[in-house]
Design a protein around this motif. Structure first.
Motif, short mmCIF file in Angstrom:
data_model
loop_
_atom_site.label_atom_id
_atom_site.label_comp_id
_atom_site.label_asym_id
_atom_site.label_seq_id
_atom_site.Cartn_x
_atom_site.Cartn_y
_atom_site.Cartn_z
N ILE A 289 0.84 -1.20 0.00
CA ILE A 289 0.00 0.00 0.00
C ILE A 289 0.88 1.25 0.00
CG2 ILE A 289 -1.63 1.35 1.39
CD1 ILE A 289 -2.89 -1.28 2.29
N ALA A 290 1.93 1.24 0.82
CA ALA A 290 2.85 2.37 0.87
C ALA A 290 3.57 2.56 -0.46
CB ALA A 290 3.86 2.18 2.00
N ALA A 291 3.99 1.46 -1.06
CA ALA A 291 4.66 1.54 -2.37
C ALA A 291 3.70 2.08 -3.43
CB ALA A 291 5.19 0.17 -2.77
N ALA A 292 2.44 1.62 -3.37
CA ALA A 292 1.44 2.11 -4.32
C ALA A 292 1.17 3.59 -4.12
CB ALA A 292 0.14 1.31 -4.17
N ALA A 293 1.19 4.06 -2.86
CA ALA A 293 0.99 5.48 -2.59
C ALA A 293 2.09 6.32 -3.23
CB ALA A 293 0.95 5.72 -1.08
N MET A 294 3.30 5.80 -3.20
CA MET A 294 4.43 6.49 -3.82
C MET A 294 4.23 6.55 -5.35
SD MET A 294 8.34 5.60 -2.80
CE MET A 294 9.59 6.88 -2.80
N PHE A 295 3.76 5.46 -5.91
CA PHE A 295 3.48 5.39 -7.35
C PHE A 295 2.36 6.36 -7.73
CE2 PHE A 295 0.91 3.28 -10.71
CZ PHE A 295 1.84 3.27 -11.73
N ILE A 296 1.30 6.38 -6.91
CA ILE A 296 0.16 7.27 -7.17
C ILE A 296 0.59 8.73 -7.14
CG2 ILE A 296 -2.04 8.07 -6.23
CD1 ILE A 296 -2.33 5.10 -5.15
N GLN A 297 1.41 9.07 -6.14
CA GLN A 297 1.88 10.44 -6.03
C GLN A 297 2.77 10.82 -7.22
OE1 GLN A 297 0.79 12.59 -3.93
NE2 GLN A 297 2.09 14.27 -4.63
N GLY A 298 3.55 9.87 -7.69
CA GLY A 298 4.36 10.12 -8.88
C GLY A 298 3.49 10.41 -10.09
N MET A 299 2.39 9.67 -10.24
CA MET A 299 1.43 9.94 -11.33
C MET A 299 0.85 11.34 -11.22
SD MET A 299 -0.67 6.31 -11.47
CE MET A 299 -1.94 7.01 -12.51
N GLN A 300 0.58 11.74 -9.97
CA GLN A 300 0.01 13.07 -9.75
C GLN A 300 1.02 14.17 -10.13
OE1 GLN A 300 -3.17 14.01 -8.47
NE2 GLN A 300 -2.44 16.01 -9.12
N VAL A 301 2.25 14.01 -9.69
CA VAL A 301 3.27 15.03 -9.92
C VAL A 301 3.58 15.21 -11.40
CG1 VAL A 301 5.71 15.63 -9.53
CG2 VAL A 301 4.32 14.76 -7.64
N ILE A 302 3.63 14.10 -12.14
CA ILE A 302 3.99 14.18 -13.55
C ILE A 302 2.81 14.63 -14.42
CG2 ILE A 302 3.43 11.85 -14.38
CD1 ILE A 302 6.25 11.79 -15.63
N GLY A 303 1.61 14.70 -13.82
CA GLY A 303 0.45 15.19 -14.55
C GLY A 303 -0.44 14.13 -15.15
N LEU A 304 -0.11 12.86 -14.91
CA LEU A 304 -0.86 11.77 -15.52
C LEU A 304 -2.25 11.62 -14.91
CD1 LEU A 304 -0.83 9.49 -17.57
CD2 LEU A 304 0.26 8.03 -15.86
N THR A 305 -2.37 11.83 -13.61
CA THR A 305 -3.67 11.70 -12.94
C THR A 305 -4.67 12.71 -13.49
OG1 THR A 305 -2.60 10.92 -10.92
CG2 THR A 305 -4.84 11.77 -10.73
N ASP A 306 -4.26 13.95 -13.62
CA ASP A 306 -5.15 14.99 -14.15
C ASP A 306 -5.57 14.67 -15.58
OD1 ASP A 306 -5.10 16.39 -11.78
OD2 ASP A 306 -3.47 17.72 -12.40
N ALA A 307 -4.64 14.16 -16.38
CA ALA A 307 -4.95 13.81 -17.77
C ALA A 307 -5.97 12.68 -17.82
CB ALA A 307 -3.68 13.41 -18.51
N LEU A 308 -5.80 11.69 -16.94
CA LEU A 308 -6.73 10.56 -16.88
C LEU A 308 -8.12 11.03 -16.46
CD1 LEU A 308 -7.24 7.50 -17.01
CD2 LEU A 308 -6.44 7.34 -14.65
N LEU A 309 -8.16 11.90 -15.46
CA LEU A 309 -9.44 12.43 -14.99
C LEU A 309 -10.13 13.23 -16.08
CD1 LEU A 309 -8.40 13.61 -11.41
CD2 LEU A 309 -9.89 11.68 -11.97
N ASP A 310 -9.39 14.04 -16.81
CA ASP A 310 -9.97 14.84 -17.90
C ASP A 310 -10.58 13.93 -18.97
OD1 ASP A 310 -9.31 17.21 -16.69
OD2 ASP A 310 -7.43 17.46 -17.80
N MET A 311 -9.88 12.83 -19.27
CA MET A 311 -10.39 11.89 -20.27
C MET A 311 -11.69 11.23 -19.79
SD MET A 311 -8.72 8.33 -21.63
CE MET A 311 -9.19 7.49 -20.11
N MET A 312 -11.71 10.84 -18.52
CA MET A 312 -12.87 10.13 -17.99
C MET A 312 -14.07 11.05 -17.76
SD MET A 312 -10.87 7.57 -15.37
CE MET A 312 -12.34 6.76 -14.79
N LYS A 313 -13.81 12.34 -17.57
CA LYS A 313 -14.91 13.29 -17.36
C LYS A 313 -15.80 13.39 -18.59
CE LYS A 313 -12.50 16.27 -14.05
NZ LYS A 313 -11.78 17.55 -13.86
N GLY A 314 -15.24 13.04 -19.74
CA GLY A 314 -16.01 13.17 -20.98
C GLY A 314 -17.12 12.14 -21.10
N SER A 315 -17.04 11.05 -20.33
CA SER A 315 -18.06 10.01 -20.45
C SER A 315 -18.15 9.20 -19.17
CB SER A 315 -17.73 9.08 -21.63
OG SER A 315 -18.58 7.96 -21.63
#
Length: 417
Positions: A289-315
């Motif tokens: 879980i801790a390792a996954a949290a580090m991975f998730i935060q990395g996705m957030q910092v690099i901008g991937l999370t926001d891009a994924l959310l923007d894509m999913m907001k469309g449908s």
């Protein structure tokens, strides 16, 4: 940067599928993405934070300690033997019954590999003795190993409860009817497959002596102990309220104490087993879980999370199917849906309202999809264990469980979200 992030995510799951150490892969990926995004400290902080997570750590560790005590005292084995003996009396429903018995046992014993070993050594010989083919016998047991999605000790249920600001039993109550319906449908579908393939009861005869070699004299009091914490949690839940409410750690500690008193094995050794389970829970479950949290935060910092959310907001439909079949596919390929489910729940589920869904519904769908995907994977540890007991190739299990697990996923998807 987003495209680089996508490449890193694909590489992450590739290495996990190739059976590299999951925690190491997640940590390295998280660090790389955070470094590229210019904020490596936030990724490290996310990692450290999970080790002191008061909502997750005590629950996971104490559940694991309880599980180790139940295994050491033999209580789990007595419960399995009791249910196996019941199935022998009704051979016509033995295949769907085997699926459902394993499913309910997996709630009390939330480790898929643990329940596969405990149930498989008793139930597979029983199935063979009434003429079920080895591949179908192993498939029936394996198809029940997603019952852990309803366990209060499974890492995802406390995670979703914490995000939604509710207790664990409220999360489980939200999807329990849908999951039970899907489990029943999957069991019946496998029964039909057994009939079509002529692999069910009476398709071969190996002799009742196979069952006798795996039988034990059942102590019914011992058999009751593993399910007692679940009973206490249900009866004390906000939905039932027949007794005072118990937290998961409280219920598991009471079950552990009763295991000590009832079995009267060496108290020192039982204590060692309990704390060994607590330690392994911290190492194997909280660690990932801790390792996954580090991975998730990395996705957030690099901008991937926001891009994924923007894509999913469309449908809404994209969000809906991604939540179910993203973890499902990764789990089917890799044998574990934990990394994918943890990443999705950490990055996307908190924004569920944006897509028109509730946090509980989306977060639960993610972990259910991962659990069902693993239940058709030929490389899942539980599949390998059962294949070895039955003397078959694990791919034979996948061939039989593919349709039931896919149908079950659709049932939960369309009734829950």
């Amino acid at each position: 940067m987003v495209w680089i992030g996508i490449a890193i995510v694909f590489a992450t799951f590739y290495f996990i599928i190739k059976n590299y150490e999951t925690r190491l892969v997640l940590i390295l990926s998280g660090v790389i993405m955070a470094a590229l995004g210019g904020n490596i400290v936030s990724s490290v902080n996310a990692f450290v934070k999970e080790f002191t997570n008061s909502g997750l750590v005590p629950t996971i560790c104490i559940v694991m300690g309880f599980s180790y005590v139940m295994d050491y005292t033999g209580c789990s084995k007595h419960l399995v033997a009791f249910l196996t003996n019941l199935l022998k009396k009704v051979p016509l429903i033995i295949i769907p019954g085997s699926v459902l018995v394993t499913f309910f046992l997996n709630i009390a014993i939330p480790s898929a590999a643990g329940v596969a070993a405990a149930v498989g050594t008793l139930l597979i010989p029983t199935l063979l003795a009434v003429g079920v083919r080895p591949a179908m016998a192993a498939s029936a047991v394996f198809l029940g190993t997603w019952g852990s999605v309803m366990s209060p000790g499974l890492m995802f249920n406390p995670q979703v409860a914490e995000m939604a600001g509710v207790d664990v039993m409220t999360v489980i109550a939200t999807f329990s009817k849908q999951v039970l319906l899907a489990a029943l449908a999957a069991a019946l579908i496998l029964m039909v497959i057994a009939h079509i393939k002529k692999e069910g009861v009476g398709s071969q005869r190996l002799g009742d002596e196979i069952v006798e070699s795996a039988s034990i004299k059942i102590n019914y009091l011992f058999a009751l102990i593993p399910v007692l914490p679940i009973v206490l949690l249900v009866l004390g839940s906000k939905q039932v309220q027949l007794i005072p409410e118990f937290t998961v750690p409280q219920a598991m500690l009471l079950g552990t104490a009763l295991g000590f008193v009832v079995t009267r094995k060496h108290f020192g050794d039982m204590t060692k087993q309990f704390f060994r389970g607590v330690g392994d829970g911290f190492c194997d479950v909280v660690g990932i879980i801790a390792a996954a949290a580090m991975f998730i935060q990395g996705m957030q910092v690099i901008g991937l999370t926001d891009a994924l959310l923007d894509m999913m907001k469309g449908s809404q439909q994209i969000a809906k199917f991604t939540a179910a079949f993203g973890p499902f596919i990764i789990a089917a390929i890799s044998g574990t849906g934990n990394a994918a489910a943890l990443a999705f729940n950490g990055a996307v589920t908190p924004h569920a309202a944006t897509f028109g869904y509730g946090i509980i519904e989306m977060g639960s769908m993610v972990q259910i999809g991962g659990g069902l995907g693993r239940t058709m994977s030929p490389v899942a540890p539980s599949a390998i264990i059962l294949a070895k007991i039955a003397g078959i190739n694990p791919m034979e299990i996948t061939k039989r469980n593919m349709i039931p697990t896919i149908v079950a996923t659709f049932i939960v998807l369309f009734t829950l979200m």
